[in-house]
Design a protein around this motif. Structure first.
Motif, PDB file in Angstrom:
ATOM      1  N   SER A  17      27.427   4.466  26.105  1.00 20.98           N
ATOM      2  CA  SER A  17      26.071   4.304  26.629  1.00 20.98           C
ATOM      3  C   SER A  17      25.259   5.505  26.170  1.00 20.98           C
ATOM      4  CB  SER A  17      26.073   4.186  28.152  1.00 20.98           C
ATOM      5  OG  SER A  17      26.671   5.325  28.749  1.00 20.98           O
ATOM      6  N   THR A  19      22.237   8.181  26.632  1.00 22.42           N
ATOM      7  CA  THR A  19      21.808   8.870  27.837  1.00 22.42           C
ATOM      8  C   THR A  19      20.662   9.809  27.512  1.00 22.42           C
ATOM      9  OG1 THR A  19      22.575  10.138  29.744  1.00 22.42           O
ATOM     10  CG2 THR A  19      23.465  10.774  27.620  1.00 22.42           C
ATOM     11  N   GLU A  36      29.825   9.769  36.768  1.00 18.58           N
ATOM     12  CA  GLU A  36      29.127   8.607  37.320  1.00 18.58           C
ATOM     13  C   GLU A  36      29.114   7.438  36.338  1.00 18.58           C
ATOM     14  OE1 GLU A  36      25.232  10.038  38.368  1.00 18.58           O
ATOM     15  OE2 GLU A  36      26.049  11.390  39.870  1.00 18.58           O
ATOM     16  N   SER A  37      29.159   7.714  35.044  1.00 12.37           N
ATOM     17  CA  SER A  37      29.095   6.661  34.032  1.00 12.37           C
ATOM     18  C   SER A  37      30.396   5.869  33.928  1.00 12.37           C
ATOM     19  CB  SER A  37      28.762   7.249  32.664  1.00 12.37           C
ATOM     20  OG  SER A  37      29.890   7.899  32.120  1.00 12.37           O
ATOM     21  N   SER A  38      31.448   6.429  34.463  1.00 10.09           N
ATOM     22  CA  SER A  38      32.759   5.818  34.359  1.00 10.09           C
ATOM     23  C   SER A  38      33.031   4.956  35.585  1.00 10.09           C
ATOM     24  CB  SER A  38      33.817   6.922  34.252  1.00 10.09           C
ATOM     25  OG  SER A  38      35.090   6.371  34.334  1.00 10.09           O
TER      26      SER A  38
END
Length: 177
Positions: A17, A19, A36-38
């Motif tokens: 992603s 960012t 948080e992205s995981s």
């Protein structure tokens, strides 16, 4: 111009992603963003940051462990507000409170305009020894993923693409470029 992306290793393979780092002010903020992205707190997340033809950085976050960092050219990164996030006192081997980087006048060089940056650094009181030229950090950051220290230190052009290719994540990274 800079590029930043998150690459998370999940059960299903790598997920990428892009960012924005505009709201990231510290390494802790960046590590939190990666976590948080995981979808799973135990996933490995790589944060790729690149300033075109100048430097690249990798931050590796494995669960709640402290982030591991590698920067290809500390002096070039020091002239960028995004690089400054990665160049912690610990990474540079300085005592906390040394504020050579804080006194550097960031004048938009994160957009690639670094013509007068060396003069700016000197006039801002940053000595030539304050930030080393060349790589700093954990060059073994990707050893267990198939990229040796030696290979990492020799990367220059399209380093993030080469790394993604070695990880088997080139296609997912290209989708966010």
């Amino acid at each position: 111009m800079y590029f930043a992306a998150l690459l998370a290793r999940t059960e299903d393979g790598w997920e990428a992603s892009d960012t924005e780092l505009d709201d990231v002010e510290t390494l802790s903020d960046l590590a939190d963003l990666a976590r948080e992205s995981s979808g799973d707190e135990d996933d490995t997340v790589l944060v790729f940051i690149e300033q075109e033809e100048s430097w690249f950085g990798i931050v590796r976050v494995d669960g709640e462990d402290d982030p591991r960092i590698y920067v290809s050219d500390a002096a070039a990164a020091a002239r960028s507000s995004y690089g400054e996030i990665l160049l912690t006192d610990e990474l540079l081997g300085r005592d906390p409170g040394d504020d050579d980087l804080d006194s550097l006048d960031l004048d938009g060089t994160e957009d690639g305009d670094d013509e007068d940056s060396a003069d700016d650094a000197e006039s801002a009181g940053v000595s030539a020894d304050a930030v080393p030229h060349g790589p700093v950090g954990d060059a073994g950051i990707l050893d267990d993923l198939g990229i040796s220290e030696k290979e990492l230190r020799t990367l220059s052009d399209d380093a993030l693409g080469v790394i993604a290719e070695a990880l088997g994540a080139a296609e997912v990274l290209e989708t966010v470029r």
